[in-house]
Design an enzyme around this catalytic site. Structure first.
Site, short mmCIF file in Angstrom:
data_model
loop_
_atom_site.label_atom_id
_atom_site.label_comp_id
_atom_site.label_asym_id
_atom_site.label_seq_id
_atom_site.Cartn_x
_atom_site.Cartn_y
_atom_site.Cartn_z
N HIS A 38 -28.78 -12.52 -33.69
CA HIS A 38 -27.37 -12.55 -34.06
C HIS A 38 -26.65 -13.36 -32.99
CE1 HIS A 38 -23.35 -11.42 -35.16
NE2 HIS A 38 -23.80 -10.72 -36.19
N GLN B 244 -34.32 -12.10 -36.80
CA GLN B 244 -33.00 -12.72 -36.71
C GLN B 244 -32.34 -12.46 -35.36
OE1 GLN B 244 -29.46 -11.36 -39.31
NE2 GLN B 244 -29.95 -13.46 -39.89
N HIS C 173 -31.61 -8.86 -33.69
CA HIS C 173 -30.74 -8.06 -34.54
C HIS C 173 -31.45 -7.47 -35.75
CE1 HIS C 173 -26.96 -6.86 -36.31
NE2 HIS C 173 -27.13 -7.62 -37.36
N ARG D 185 -26.82 -17.46 -39.47
CA ARG D 185 -27.07 -17.00 -38.11
C ARG D 185 -28.16 -17.78 -37.39
NH1 ARG D 185 -26.58 -10.58 -39.51
NH2 ARG D 185 -24.34 -10.69 -39.85
N ARG E 216 -31.83 -13.88 -42.91
CA ARG E 216 -30.94 -13.08 -43.75
C ARG E 216 -29.50 -13.53 -43.59
NH1 ARG E 216 -27.67 -8.43 -42.89
NH2 ARG E 216 -28.43 -8.10 -40.78
N GLU F 281 -20.19 -10.48 -37.14
CA GLU F 281 -19.86 -11.81 -37.65
C GLU F 281 -18.49 -11.77 -38.33
OE1 GLU F 281 -23.29 -14.11 -39.18
OE2 GLU F 281 -22.22 -13.90 -41.08
N PHE G 45 -17.92 -14.71 -44.52
CA PHE G 45 -19.07 -14.40 -43.65
C PHE G 45 -20.00 -15.60 -43.60
CE2 PHE G 45 -21.20 -10.74 -41.65
CZ PHE G 45 -20.11 -9.92 -41.42
N LEU H 262 -23.46 -5.41 -30.36
CA LEU H 262 -23.08 -6.42 -31.35
C LEU H 262 -21.58 -6.58 -31.50
CD1 LEU H 262 -24.20 -8.19 -33.81
CD2 LEU H 262 -23.39 -6.31 -35.19
C1 LIG Z 1 -25.26 -3.20 -34.84
C2 LIG Z 1 -25.65 -3.59 -36.24
C3 LIG Z 1 -24.70 -4.04 -37.15
C4 LIG Z 1 -25.06 -4.39 -38.44
N1 LIG Z 1 -24.10 -4.82 -39.31
C5 LIG Z 1 -24.44 -5.10 -40.59
C6 LIG Z 1 -23.46 -5.45 -41.56
O1 LIG Z 1 -22.27 -5.49 -41.28
N2 LIG Z 1 -23.86 -5.74 -42.82
C7 LIG Z 1 -25.17 -5.70 -43.18
O2 LIG Z 1 -25.48 -5.96 -44.35
N3 LIG Z 1 -26.13 -5.35 -42.28
C8 LIG Z 1 -25.79 -5.03 -41.01
N4 LIG Z 1 -26.77 -4.67 -40.13
C9 LIG Z 1 -28.13 -4.45 -40.61
C10 LIG Z 1 -28.20 -3.13 -41.37
O3 LIG Z 1 -27.27 -2.24 -40.84
C11 LIG Z 1 -29.58 -2.49 -41.31
O4 LIG Z 1 -30.54 -3.43 -41.69
C12 LIG Z 1 -29.65 -1.30 -42.24
O5 LIG Z 1 -28.58 -0.42 -42.02
C13 LIG Z 1 -30.96 -0.55 -42.13
O6 LIG Z 1 -30.89 0.55 -43.01
P1 LIG Z 1 -32.18 1.40 -43.33
O7 LIG Z 1 -31.81 2.42 -44.33
O8 LIG Z 1 -33.30 0.51 -43.67
O9 LIG Z 1 -32.58 2.07 -41.94
P2 LIG Z 1 -31.72 2.85 -40.82
O10 LIG Z 1 -30.31 3.00 -41.15
O11 LIG Z 1 -32.10 2.23 -39.54
O12 LIG Z 1 -32.35 4.30 -40.90
C14 LIG Z 1 -33.69 4.56 -40.55
C15 LIG Z 1 -33.94 6.03 -40.75
O13 LIG Z 1 -35.33 6.29 -40.59
C16 LIG Z 1 -35.50 7.42 -39.78
N5 LIG Z 1 -36.83 7.33 -39.17
C17 LIG Z 1 -37.37 6.27 -38.55
N6 LIG Z 1 -38.62 6.58 -38.17
C18 LIG Z 1 -38.86 7.83 -38.59
C19 LIG Z 1 -39.97 8.71 -38.49
N7 LIG Z 1 -41.10 8.37 -37.90
N8 LIG Z 1 -39.85 9.96 -39.03
C20 LIG Z 1 -38.71 10.34 -39.62
N9 LIG Z 1 -37.63 9.56 -39.74
C21 LIG Z 1 -37.72 8.32 -39.23
C22 LIG Z 1 -34.34 7.39 -38.82
O14 LIG Z 1 -34.11 8.66 -38.27
C23 LIG Z 1 -33.23 6.94 -39.78
O15 LIG Z 1 -32.74 8.04 -40.48
C24 LIG Z 1 -26.41 -4.31 -38.83
C25 LIG Z 1 -27.37 -3.85 -37.94
C26 LIG Z 1 -27.00 -3.52 -36.65
C27 LIG Z 1 -28.09 -3.07 -35.70
#
Ligand SMILES: Cc1cc2nc3c(=O)[nH]c(=O)nc-3n(C[C@H](O)[C@H](O)[C@H](O)COP(=O)(O)OP(=O)(O)OC[C@H]3O[C@@H](n4cnc5c(N)ncnc54)[C@H](O)[C@@H]3O)c2cc1C
Length: 599
Positions: A247, A245, A358, A291, A403, A260, A124, A257
């Site tokens: 991507h 960031q 991203h 990135r 990142r 990578e 990666f 997306l």
């Molecule tokens: C397309 C894509 C691909 C990616 N691929 C990778 C990868 O391969 N490897 C890697 O390390 N990272 C990757 N990332 C980054 C990574 O996936 C995210 O940074 C990470 O999953 C975020 O996790 P989280 O738990 O912080 O939030 P999220 O998974 O975004 O969850 C947020 C939660 O908060 C809840 N929420 C938000 N606001 C409220 C509110 N007001 N009230 C109640 N609930 C609320 C939502 O409903 C959800 O349940 C990727 C990101 C994207 C967009």
């Protein structure tokens, strides 16, 4: 004011977690297993959180396929962060990585396997062995659906541990008592449109990123930065919000997306001459440079007229040489995305890509236990009682100015777990709830009432669209001081318009327009934080590259460590800025001193 508190229905928990993505569910699992009474609120069904979209992998120096250890991972992450990451937090994350990945494996995570049964790992961006000498295979993957596999695994474990989920509940505001301690949140039940108070001994924010402040984004529609808005309104500063960031490989025109992991499996970026241009910019890592670097090189190629297509405005990602078998085994979703979003068969043709927003490196400031910290009485990191934050909404800060791919899924696991453990060890079970203030919920009631009572004004989506377009132009991958400065006034003006949003439909039951209007208020806080912090940082570092601060002998790559190796803190009140030092001291090893980044 007292009316608000008395008239709103209340529920009580030991811990209320806002967000059911990877970070929220990793934390809730730790808490539920310890016998605490935990509520997890989510705007969508837990397994639809944005974590589900993560494709490429989760990093850990398992060394299954090439020599690796956590010191290399630590070095790469510090360098990737352009020396804005805190080295204590980075050491903690990289050392914990193998443990949390094996733990996930034992929870049932369906990783891809090598012939000897070990977890499959792919190369990666920015992942190296021997301190930058050669690429290493560190990204643990389940095909190109790693986040999907992880989120489902965590959800199943939470169901088993009896975590209570409040699905389609939107948290609105933090509730603080007179001492400034957090004692709960207000939340809207979307089905009924009614407001509730969720009392808690501890609140943990895990609301994910806010990529929806930009027009072209890989992020889900729900990524509106609600936790950041809640923190900002409660007087908590947001850290390093100028660092977003891009991507390198979003599908041109669609934003979706392409992981990578494509380049990890051997895909190549080409300009209109068919040239593998990354060889010129990054002779060692080539297409697998970090990135921020690759995105800028693509931008450069396009600016110098070597973009592809009739308008010369995109780059091509070539996977044709990987062969159908590898593509269908390792990148099946990418194949589908190519077909559905670009009408391209990636086994036979290149696919048009452009750098696309991203990930947010900044967020709510925390320490390595997930406790939210703010400057107070001369201490830059004083703990806010009763409040934790983990995942993309938090800034711990392991990612600094840029990142590395797969370090976010790792961040969720490591700090979700660490926050859970810290809350359990704080002896929460034996403690009683602090009383709610008399006016608890009044602010949220007033915000919703203003919308419900509005008779004229603009619609939320119009204001949000103007914001997204302005952010795309003024805080995009290409930044100049003039573009940023002009952006400050524009974004603040758009944020003022958000105070005048009106609703056509005032009904309560599943009124998504009402939800969107409330989300837009959060987008505004995040956008203001971004543009104000960015315009103030007079250097180039990581994802924040400003044309005016170019490569000079005194400031290689435009980075100015003497003046700017510090974290930005933005306060919503008056758009005030403050700064705090970067922690260059790891926990047990020697510090990695700042160097010029080359690849
Ligand atoms: C397309 C894509 C691909 C990616 N691929 C990778 C990868 O391969 N490897 C890697 O390390 N990272 C990757 N990332 C980054 C990574 O996936 C995210 O940074 C990470 O999953 C975020 O996790 P989280 O738990 O912080 O939030 P999220 O998974 O975004 O969850 C947020 C939660 O908060 C809840 N929420 C938000 N606001 C409220 C509110 N007001 N009230 C109640 N609930 C609320 C939502 O409903 C959800 O349940 C990727 C990101 C994207 C967009």
């Amino acid at each position: 004011m007292t009316v608000a508190n008395k008239s709103i229905p209340k529920r009580k928990f030991d811990v209320v977690i806002v967000g059911a993505g990877g970070s929220g569910m990793r934390a809730s699992l730790q808490l539920s297993l310890a016998g605490l009474n935990v509520a997890v609120l989510s705007k969508v069904f837990p397994t639809r959180s944005h974590t589900v979209a993560a494709q490429g992998g989760v990093s850990a120096s398992l060394g299954n396929m090439s020599e690796d250890n956590w010191h290399y991972h630590f070095f790469d992450t510090v360098k990737g962060s352009d020396w804005l990451g805190d080295q204590d937090a980075i050491e903690f994350m990289c050392r914990e990585a193998p443990k949390v990945v094996y733990e996930l494996e034992h929870f049932g995570m369906p990783f891809d396997r090598n012939a000897d049964g070990t977890i499959y790992q792919r190369p990666f961006g920015g992942h190296t062995a021997n301190y930058g000498e050669k690429p290493v295979q560190r990204a643990c993957a389940a095909a190109d659906r790693t986040g999907h596999a992880m989120l489902h695994t965590l959800y199943q474990q939470n169901v088993k541990a009896k975590t209570q989920f409040f699905v389609e509940w939107m948290a609105l505001d933090l509730i603080k008592d007179e001492a400034g301690d957090v004692v709960g949140v207000t939340a809207l039940e979307m089905e009924t449109g009614e407001m509730h108070i969720m009392e808690a001994k501890t609140v943990l924010l895990a609301t994910g990123g806010a990529g929806r402040i930009f027009a072209a984004s890989t992020n889900a529609f729900i990524n509106t930065g609600d936790g950041l808005g809640m923190a900002a309104r409660a007087g908590i500063p947001l850290e390093d919000m100028e660092f977003w960031q891009f991507h390198p490989t979003g599908v041109a025109g669609a934003g979706v997306l392409l992981t990578e992991g494509c380049r990890g499996e051997g895909a190549i970026l080409r300009n209109c001459n068919g040239e593998r241009f990354m060889e010129r910019y990054a002779p060692t890592l080539k297409d697998l440079a970090p990135r921020d670097f690759v995105s800028r090189c693509m931008d450069q190629e396009i600016k110098e007229g070597r973009g592809c297509g009739p308008n010369k405005d995109y780059i091509e990602l070539d996977m044709t040489h990987l062969g159908g078998d590898t593509i269908m085994k390792r990148l099946p979703s990418v194949f589908e995305i190519g077909h559905n979003f670009a009408n391209v068969d990636i086994t036979k043709e290149s696919i048009p890509v452009v750098p696309t927003i991203h990930y947010q490196m900044g967020g709510i400031p925390t320490n390595i236990y997930g406790q939210v910290v703010v400057p107070k009485d001369g201490n830059p990191n004083a703990v806010v009682n009763g409040l934790y934050a983990v995942g993309e909404c938090a800034c711990v800060s392991v990612h600094g100015a840029n990142r590395l791919g797969t370090n976010s899924l790792l961040d969720l696991l490591v700090f979700g777990r660490a926050a859970g453990n810290h809350i359990v060890e704080s002896g929460l079970k034996g403690k009683t709830h602090k009383p709610l203030p008399a006016d608890a919920g009044a602010d949220s009631v007033a915000r919703v009432a203003r919308l419900d009572d509005s008779t004229s004004g603009e619609y939320a989506q119009d204001v949000a669209n103007d914001l997204r377009n302005a952010m795309q132009h003024h805080a995009g991958v290409f930044r100049t001081q003039a573009i940023l400065d002009e952006g400050v006034g524009k974004i603040i003006a758009i944020a003022e318009r958000a105070k005048n949003i009106t609703l056509k439909d005032k009904s309560k039951v599943f009124n998504t327009a009402r939800i969107e209007a409330l989300e837009v208020e959060n987008l505004m806080e995040v956008a203001k934080a971004t543009i104000v912090s960015a315009a103030a940082r007079r250097e180039s570092r990581g994802a924040h590259t400003v044309d005016d601060y170019a490569d000079t002998p005194e400031h290689p790559n435009g980075r100015n460590d003497a003046e700017w190796m510090k974290h930005t803190l933005w306060y919503s009140d008056g758009n005030r800025l403050d700064y705090k030092p970067v922690n260059l001291k790891p926990l047990t090893v020697e510090s990695i001193p700042p160097k010029v980044r080359t690849f």
